[in-house]
Each structure stands twice: as C-alpha cells, then as structure tokens.
Design an enzyme around this catalytic site. Sequence first.
Site, mmCIF file in Angstrom:
data_model
loop_
_atom_site.group_PDB
_atom_site.id
_atom_site.type_symbol
_atom_site.label_atom_id
_atom_site.label_comp_id
_atom_site.label_asym_id
_atom_site.label_seq_id
_atom_site.Cartn_x
_atom_site.Cartn_y
_atom_site.Cartn_z
ATOM 1 N N GLN A 257 -5.044 -1.745 9.802
ATOM 2 C CA GLN A 257 -4.767 -2.989 9.080
ATOM 3 C C GLN A 257 -5.310 -4.176 9.885
ATOM 4 O O GLN A 257 -5.003 -4.325 11.059
ATOM 5 C CB GLN A 257 -3.251 -3.132 8.867
ATOM 6 C CG GLN A 257 -2.839 -4.339 8.040
ATOM 7 C CD GLN A 257 -3.336 -4.274 6.600
ATOM 8 O OE1 GLN A 257 -3.333 -3.229 5.968
ATOM 9 N NE2 GLN A 257 -3.760 -5.406 6.076
ATOM 10 N N ASP B 14 -11.544 2.126 3.974
ATOM 11 C CA ASP B 14 -11.769 0.683 3.866
ATOM 12 C C ASP B 14 -13.263 0.353 3.910
ATOM 13 O O ASP B 14 -13.658 -0.788 3.734
ATOM 14 C CB ASP B 14 -11.056 -0.052 5.015
ATOM 15 C CG ASP B 14 -9.826 -0.821 4.542
ATOM 16 O OD1 ASP B 14 -9.659 -0.966 3.311
ATOM 17 O OD2 ASP B 14 -9.037 -1.273 5.391
ATOM 18 N N LYS C 172 0.840 -1.212 0.000
ATOM 19 C CA LYS C 172 0.000 0.000 0.000
ATOM 20 C C LYS C 172 0.869 1.255 0.000
ATOM 21 O O LYS C 172 0.579 2.225 -0.705
ATOM 22 C CB LYS C 172 -0.949 -0.018 1.212
ATOM 23 C CG LYS C 172 -2.059 -1.049 1.071
ATOM 24 C CD LYS C 172 -2.792 -1.313 2.381
ATOM 25 C CE LYS C 172 -3.793 -2.449 2.198
ATOM 26 N NZ LYS C 172 -4.416 -2.878 3.446
#
Length: 277
Positions: free
Chosen positions: A97, A120, A53
Amino acid sequence: MSGKLIDGKSIAEHLHERTASKVLELKANGITPKLAIILVGNDKPSQTYVRMKQKAAERVGILFELHNLPANVSQQNIIDEIEKIQSDTTLSGLIVQLPLPEPLYTTEVLNAIRPENDVDCLTDTNLGKLVMKTNKIVPPTPGAVMSILDYLKVNAGGKNITIVGTGALVGKPLAIMLMNQGATVTTCNSKTKDLKEKCLGADIIVTGVGKKNVLRGNMVKEDAIVIDAGVDYSTGKMLGDVNLEEVIKKASYVTPTPGGVGPITVARLLWNTVNSK
C-alpha cells in the site's frame, strides 16, 4: 446546462459480479484466489483504502491477508517480508500500500514483487509490458478510468485528452494506455505553463494530483467529460481534485469524490487478482 454525475459504485458493482463468477470458476478447479497487502505505518487514508479492499475481496470470495509493518521498518525488512509472502504458492496477488513512510526506496520495494503477483502493475516489468502492449492486466486506477469510458461508450481514439498529474500510479500509465488506443494525449504537471488552456482544448480531462480545486469550472469546455482520480485529505475529509460545483455546470459527465473512481479502482484490483496468473 448541468452535467451528470458518474456513479462509480454501480460500475464497480458490475465488475465485482464478473470477478465473483470468475472466483467460482477457479474454486471449481481447486484454486482459491488470495490477495496479500503489506501496510507500512499508520497513514489514515491508507488504512481506509486497505479496509475497503479487504471488505470487497471477502465479498467476491477472494482470501485476504494483511501484513502490518511499523513505520520505521527498514527497506530490507520490507523486501524480506515480500519474499516470505511470495513463498506461498497459493498467492494470487500482492500489493504494497502506497505511499510508504520513506518514499526514497519505493522502487526497490515494488520491484521485489514478482511480476505475476504484481496486481497493482507497478513493477518495472509490468509497466514495460504496458508500453509494449504485451500486458495481461492494467494498473487499477487507469483501468478504472477506462471502465468509465467504456460505461459512457466513449472511444478514446481520436479524442483530445488532457491528463493533469503525471505520477506512476495514474498519469503515466494512463497516458500510455490512452495512446495505445489512438488518443491524442496532453500530460500536465506542476511545471506546466498554460494549464487552463490545455484543459480547455480537451474533450476528456483526467486529474490525478491529490489537491483540491486543481480543476475549476473556467478550465473546462462545454460538454467535456471530467474524471477525477485524485484524492485530497488536507481538510480531514475526502475531496477530489475537481471543484465539482463549478465543473458540473460545464461538463457533460463528472465523477464525484467519494463514489467515483475509488470504488472502480478497488474492483479493478480484484479483477487483476483473479486474472494475474
């Protein structure tokens, strides 16, 4: 006959080009998009994903910040860190994460992220918007599946689609998105009976389990499209849910792992970052 592999890297590349030009547009207006990631603990796959990322963000011109926290950090400390990061008015996106070392408090932690920073799409608010079709952005992995269908010029409306795995990251939001497009969606989980039968009835199969060999060749009808969004590291190397060797003999298109859904997911995350506000 044997099917074709879907080149996720090439689809991701097109998305990155769009994102990079959007970044230039924003910069011309005095805005530099910034993505922050909180990484808790030392999970090896998570570290790999975060590096991917970071590399991709820097390539398209997005500022990147990594906040490392120890595995034994308390829920409150993670939430405090989220608040601190969000006090930065130049922030465009923030992700925690997953998985967290202590999964029991994942929901509280994710809901501490403001919906406008939640690139997300895992907060209750953004998942609710997805259901009601009032969303501006979509979760990155289900978004990657949609990018693949777009690339193949496949309209989900009227198709029989089986999703294997009903987690919050892939299966649940993807089912909603496909239903919103008029697909007939069958969802399967660990309690599903006749998994093989449900897969054999599908024009498109999407897996998001994280366990190798969940989908075998005898579970796929001729010319089905198979999209593998699961990742299994149990053997020390990166595998998907799909037994590629068997399935490619039956399916018209299959995504490989690595190089399938993964790169597109990263590209969709960065697209969300420049479009979240």
